[in-house]
Design a protein around this motif. Structure first.
Motif, mmCIF file in Angstrom:
data_model
loop_
_atom_site.group_PDB
_atom_site.id
_atom_site.type_symbol
_atom_site.label_atom_id
_atom_site.label_comp_id
_atom_site.label_asym_id
_atom_site.label_seq_id
_atom_site.Cartn_x
_atom_site.Cartn_y
_atom_site.Cartn_z
ATOM 1 N N LEU A 23 0.828 -1.293 -0.272
ATOM 2 C CA LEU A 23 -0.095 0.110 -0.207
ATOM 3 C C LEU A 23 0.972 0.977 -0.038
ATOM 4 N N LEU A 24 2.194 1.171 1.014
ATOM 5 C CA LEU A 24 3.289 2.196 1.052
ATOM 6 C C LEU A 24 3.063 2.719 -0.318
ATOM 7 N N GLU A 25 3.423 1.227 -1.310
ATOM 8 C CA GLU A 25 4.564 1.172 -2.599
ATOM 9 C C GLU A 25 3.219 1.453 -3.503
ATOM 10 N N MET A 26 2.465 1.590 -3.745
ATOM 11 C CA MET A 26 1.686 1.998 -4.384
ATOM 12 C C MET A 26 1.416 3.849 -4.182
ATOM 13 N N VAL A 27 1.056 4.367 -2.697
ATOM 14 C CA VAL A 27 0.926 5.514 -2.770
ATOM 15 C C VAL A 27 1.902 6.581 -3.030
ATOM 16 N N ALA A 28 3.282 6.387 -2.730
ATOM 17 C CA ALA A 28 4.575 6.345 -2.446
ATOM 18 C C ALA A 28 4.962 6.672 -4.120
ATOM 19 N N ARG A 29 4.740 5.232 -4.217
ATOM 20 C CA ARG A 29 5.298 5.481 -5.762
ATOM 21 C C ARG A 29 6.897 5.497 -5.664
ATOM 22 N N LYS A 30 7.777 4.539 -5.062
ATOM 23 C CA LYS A 30 8.685 4.473 -4.713
ATOM 24 C C LYS A 30 8.638 2.433 -4.182
ATOM 25 N N ARG A 31 9.484 1.810 -4.438
ATOM 26 C CA ARG A 31 9.937 0.531 -4.253
ATOM 27 C C ARG A 31 10.565 0.302 -2.883
ATOM 28 N N PRO A 32 10.846 -0.404 -2.162
ATOM 29 C CA PRO A 32 11.232 -0.646 -0.911
ATOM 30 C C PRO A 32 12.610 -0.382 -1.133
ATOM 31 N N THR A 33 13.252 -0.954 -2.227
ATOM 32 C CA THR A 33 14.538 -1.161 -2.668
ATOM 33 C C THR A 33 14.939 0.126 -3.519
ATOM 34 N N ASP A 34 14.802 1.006 -3.051
ATOM 35 C CA ASP A 34 14.631 2.758 -4.081
ATOM 36 C C ASP A 34 15.934 2.923 -3.268
ATOM 37 N N GLU A 35 17.102 3.446 -4.289
ATOM 38 C CA GLU A 35 18.470 4.293 -3.859
ATOM 39 C C GLU A 35 18.304 5.092 -2.750
ATOM 40 N N ILE A 36 17.204 5.602 -2.664
ATOM 41 C CA ILE A 36 16.597 6.872 -1.383
ATOM 42 C C ILE A 36 16.775 6.229 -0.281
ATOM 43 N N LEU A 54 3.566 15.845 8.564
ATOM 44 C CA LEU A 54 1.486 16.482 7.940
ATOM 45 C C LEU A 54 1.992 17.161 6.926
ATOM 46 N N ARG A 55 3.328 16.532 6.240
ATOM 47 C CA ARG A 55 3.876 16.432 4.630
ATOM 48 C C ARG A 55 3.577 15.573 3.647
ATOM 49 N N VAL A 56 2.377 15.184 3.852
ATOM 50 C CA VAL A 56 1.646 13.364 2.976
ATOM 51 C C VAL A 56 2.263 14.134 1.677
ATOM 52 N N MET A 57 1.548 15.149 1.497
ATOM 53 C CA MET A 57 1.833 15.720 -0.186
ATOM 54 C C MET A 57 2.585 15.746 -0.534
ATOM 55 N N GLU A 58 3.907 15.234 -0.126
ATOM 56 C CA GLU A 58 5.523 15.615 -0.502
ATOM 57 C C GLU A 58 5.919 14.520 -0.608
ATOM 58 N N ILE A 59 4.974 13.072 -0.171
ATOM 59 C CA ILE A 59 5.636 11.938 -0.872
ATOM 60 C C ILE A 59 4.962 11.381 -1.879
ATOM 61 N N VAL A 60 3.223 11.445 -2.381
ATOM 62 C CA VAL A 60 2.551 10.935 -2.755
ATOM 63 C C VAL A 60 2.543 11.331 -3.828
ATOM 64 N N ASP A 61 2.215 9.602 -4.798
ATOM 65 C CA ASP A 61 2.524 10.021 -6.409
ATOM 66 C C ASP A 61 1.828 10.747 -6.857
ATOM 67 N N VAL A 75 -7.013 13.766 -0.795
ATOM 68 C CA VAL A 75 -6.326 13.133 -0.643
ATOM 69 C C VAL A 75 -6.502 13.070 0.875
ATOM 70 N N GLU A 76 -7.292 13.293 1.835
ATOM 71 C CA GLU A 76 -8.067 12.101 2.505
ATOM 72 C C GLU A 76 -8.367 10.979 2.481
ATOM 73 N N TYR A 77 -8.473 10.472 1.009
ATOM 74 C CA TYR A 77 -8.543 9.146 0.841
ATOM 75 C C TYR A 77 -7.710 8.718 1.233
ATOM 76 N N LEU A 78 -6.349 8.845 0.750
ATOM 77 C CA LEU A 78 -4.917 9.053 0.717
ATOM 78 C C LEU A 78 -4.315 8.784 2.249
ATOM 79 N N ILE A 79 -4.419 9.908 2.886
ATOM 80 C CA ILE A 79 -4.319 9.463 3.602
ATOM 81 C C ILE A 79 -4.865 9.169 4.876
#
Length: 118
Positions: A23-36, A54-61, A75-79
């Motif tokens: 779920l977190l991968e889909m929302v953030a569009r990042k993989r657990p193996t991402d280089e960051i 409270l910076r959710v919008m910075e990480i949401v795809d 945004v409410e549903y993504l939260i």
């Protein structure tokens, strides 16, 4: 922590953890193996830090927010989805949300999204 990736035995609790990470991968569009993700930073911590600050919008795809007129509701549903992902992927298996509760919560989100979009 990558649950199965570090040699843990397969379990329902491990499956719930993996579901939460998905779920977190889909929302953030990042993989657990991402280089960051280095040292103590992993996908879950990345999302949790943004969420608690409270910076959710910075990480949401951004692709998830293309519907301008439904922006605030989306945004409410993504939260809500992020909360479920975090609850499913807590480090302690006994503290994780059950898959039954996670699915019930996701059905509520889905039904609410359907009402807004249609």
């Amino acid at each position: 922590m990558t649950e199965y990736g570090i040699g843990s035995e397969m379990s329902t609790s491990g499956d719930v953890y993996s579901f939460g990470i998905l779920l977190l991968e889909m929302v953030a569009r990042k993989r657990p193996t991402d280089e960051i993700f280095e040292a103590d930073l992993n996908l879950r911590n990345f999302v949790k830090i943004a969420f608690s600050a409270l910076r959710v919008m910075e990480i949401v795809d951004p692709m998830l927010l293309t519907e301008e007129r439904h922006g605030s509701k989306m945004v409410e549903y993504l939260i809500s989805i992020i909360k479920i992902g975090l609850a499913c992927s807590t480090e302690s298996p006994k503290d994780r949300m059950s898959i039954t509760n996670a699915l019930c919560e996701l059905h509520l989100v889905k039904n609410n999204i359907s009402k807004v979009i249609n």
